[in-house]
Design an enzyme around this catalytic site. Structure first.
Site, PDB file in Angstrom:
ATOM      1  N   SER A 101     -12.758  28.506 -26.775  1.00  0.00           N
ATOM      2  CA  SER A 101     -13.742  27.777 -25.965  1.00  0.00           C
ATOM      3  C   SER A 101     -13.102  26.764 -24.987  1.00  0.00           C
ATOM      4  O   SER A 101     -13.571  26.650 -23.841  1.00  0.00           O
ATOM      5  CB  SER A 101     -14.791  27.118 -26.854  1.00  0.00           C
ATOM      6  N   GLU A 119     -10.114  18.580 -32.250  1.00  0.00           N
ATOM      7  CA  GLU A 119      -9.752  19.497 -33.337  1.00  0.00           C
ATOM      8  C   GLU A 119      -9.188  18.678 -34.490  1.00  0.00           C
ATOM      9  O   GLU A 119      -8.260  17.899 -34.298  1.00  0.00           O
ATOM     10  CB  GLU A 119      -8.732  20.523 -32.815  1.00  0.00           C
ATOM     11  N   ASP A 165     -19.279  23.800 -33.213  1.00  0.00           N
ATOM     12  CA  ASP A 165     -18.884  25.134 -33.684  1.00  0.00           C
ATOM     13  C   ASP A 165     -18.106  25.024 -34.997  1.00  0.00           C
ATOM     14  O   ASP A 165     -16.937  25.397 -35.080  1.00  0.00           O
ATOM     15  CB  ASP A 165     -18.025  25.778 -32.571  1.00  0.00           C
TER      16      ASP A 165
HETATM   17  C1  LIG Z   1     -14.907  28.217 -35.355  1.00  0.00           C
HETATM   18  S1  LIG Z   1     -13.473  27.296 -35.078  1.00  0.00           S
HETATM   19  C2  LIG Z   1     -13.606  26.782 -33.412  1.00  0.00           C
HETATM   20  C3  LIG Z   1     -13.461  27.842 -32.383  1.00  0.00           C
HETATM   21  C4  LIG Z   1     -13.540  27.371 -30.962  1.00  0.00           C
HETATM   22  N1  LIG Z   1     -14.707  26.514 -30.739  1.00  0.00           N
HETATM   23  C5  LIG Z   1     -13.616  28.542 -30.023  1.00  0.00           C
HETATM   24  O1  LIG Z   1     -14.732  29.010 -29.762  1.00  0.00           O
HETATM   25  O2  LIG Z   1     -12.583  28.993 -29.551  1.00  0.00           O
HETATM   26  C6  LIG Z   1     -13.804  25.785 -35.902  1.00  0.00           C
HETATM   27  C7  LIG Z   1     -12.706  24.746 -35.749  1.00  0.00           C
HETATM   28  O3  LIG Z   1     -13.183  23.511 -36.263  1.00  0.00           O
HETATM   29  C8  LIG Z   1     -12.115  22.842 -36.911  1.00  0.00           C
HETATM   30  N2  LIG Z   1     -12.733  21.877 -37.838  1.00  0.00           N
HETATM   31  C9  LIG Z   1     -13.123  22.066 -39.117  1.00  0.00           C
HETATM   32  N3  LIG Z   1     -13.726  20.962 -39.595  1.00  0.00           N
HETATM   33  C10 LIG Z   1     -13.737  20.048 -38.585  1.00  0.00           C
HETATM   34  C11 LIG Z   1     -14.243  18.732 -38.463  1.00  0.00           C
HETATM   35  N4  LIG Z   1     -14.863  18.132 -39.473  1.00  0.00           N
HETATM   36  N5  LIG Z   1     -14.083  18.114 -37.282  1.00  0.00           N
HETATM   37  C12 LIG Z   1     -13.459  18.718 -36.244  1.00  0.00           C
HETATM   38  N6  LIG Z   1     -12.952  19.974 -36.292  1.00  0.00           N
HETATM   39  C13 LIG Z   1     -13.103  20.633 -37.462  1.00  0.00           C
HETATM   40  C14 LIG Z   1     -11.334  23.952 -37.557  1.00  0.00           C
HETATM   41  O4  LIG Z   1     -10.006  23.549 -37.811  1.00  0.00           O
HETATM   42  C15 LIG Z   1     -11.431  25.073 -36.514  1.00  0.00           C
HETATM   43  O5  LIG Z   1     -10.340  25.052 -35.642  1.00  0.00           O
END
Ligand SMILES: C[S@@+](CC[C@H](N)C(=O)[O-])C[C@H]1O[C@@H](n2cnc3c(N)ncnc32)[C@H](O)[C@@H]1O
Length: 282
Positions: A101, A119, A165
């Site tokens: 994204s 992130e 996300d």
């Molecule tokens: C589904 S992936 C994101 C994909 C990205 N948005 C894309 O579309 O390319 C979810 C991400 O959120 C991160 N994550 C997990 N818990 C989180 C939190 N509490 N706050 C911020 N990031 C978090 C994970 O490490 C992961 O990289």
């Protein structure tokens, strides 16, 4: 934190999310005034489909690989910004890299639009930072998404897209996602919030949809794509996005685009799309 998006990059859920995000950014660009994208769960930005992680699951083969053949001219026009980004990062034409994204946003944004990419995973945050170190439009931060939205909303531009996300690794994540949305809307009621949710044989989708509807913003759109049957232990059967303050006429575009994607990515007759209002625009 176990989730790493590198294992899932380019799968059917990414195709839906990123094709819709690309359309959304195109809508934001219709006005000259700059906007900000706040990507609260950013991942690492760019994914190598030839890498070890992607190779272990091969998920992109059920996703972006299936877009190789062109659709009708009408659908191709809607997919064009998404396809343009994929083409730009794969200049020799073979599909090797897939845009996350932040990559998609930065490649479609203008010189004076801004991205905050957040992130939490320590290693992925470093990779993200290195990826965008030299792009002055991008600010990479590493905090919990809920804290990030509290700190960064409303954006100075007063125009923005907020992508929520989460990986839904934790049982309470659906409720937490709804809370993030409620708090976000309280701080920035005119923001375009986009929330991703998985469609599995559990109550996640139901909880997030009910919570988003209850926020009560007019112009709350549901965009779902199912690719196979949901059954217990069967993983991701599809995915959905909720768009709060959905831009004018985005729904009409998605009512064409998402059924075409579902027909292409769905297994057998399982490909189904649902683009409908949770709360109609006023
Ligand atoms: C589904 S992936 C994101 C994909 C990205 N948005 C894309 O579309 O390319 C979810 C991400 O959120 C991160 N994550 C997990 N818990 C989180 C939190 N509490 N706050 C911020 N990031 C978090 C994970 O490490 C992961 O990289």
């Amino acid at each position: 934190m176990n989730y790493r998006h590198a294992y899932h990059a380019g799968n059917h859920a990414d195709v839906l999310k990123h094709a819709v995000l690309a359309r959304l950014i195109e809508h934001m660009k219709k006005k000259d005034k700059p906007f900000r994208v706040i990507d609260a769960h950013a991942g690492i930005g760019l994914y190598d489909l030839g890498g070890v992680e992607a190779g272990k699951t091969g998920e992109w083969e059920g996703g972006v690989t299936k877009l190789a053949e062109p659709f009708s001219a009408e659908i191709e026009a809607l997919l064009a910004p998404y396809r343009a980004v994929i083409a730009a990062i794969n200049p020799d034409g073979a599909l090797r890299y897939y845009p996350g994204s932040p990559e998609l946003s930065l490649r479609l944004m203008r010189a004076n639009d801004r991205l905050i990419a957040n992130e939490l995973h320590p290693q992925d945050a470093i990779a993200l930072e290195q990826q965008y170190l030299h792009d002055p439009r991008c600010d990479v931060i590493s905090m919990d998404a809920e804290t990030c939205l509290k700190a960064k909303l409303p954006p100075a531009e007063r125009r923005g897209v907020i992508l929520v996300d989460p990986p839904y690794e934790v049982k309470t994540e659906p409720e937490r996602t709804v809370r993030m949305l409620e708090q976000g809307v309280r701080r920035f009621a005119q923001g375009v919030f986009v929330v991703w949710y998985p469609m599995k044989a559990d109550a996640t989708a139901e909880t997030v949809l009910a919570g988003a509807k209850d926020i009560g913003l007019p112009g709350t759109l549901k965009v779902e794509m199912r690719v196979r049957e949901a059954f217990s232990g069967g993983g991701l059967a599809g995915s959905g996005l909720i768009i709060l303050n959905s831009p004018w006429k985005l729904d009409e575009e998605l009512k064409l685009l998402v059924p075409a994607l579902a027909a292409r990515l769905g297994l057998g007759s399982w490909g189904q799309a649902d683009v409908s209002w949770l709360n109609r625009p006023t």
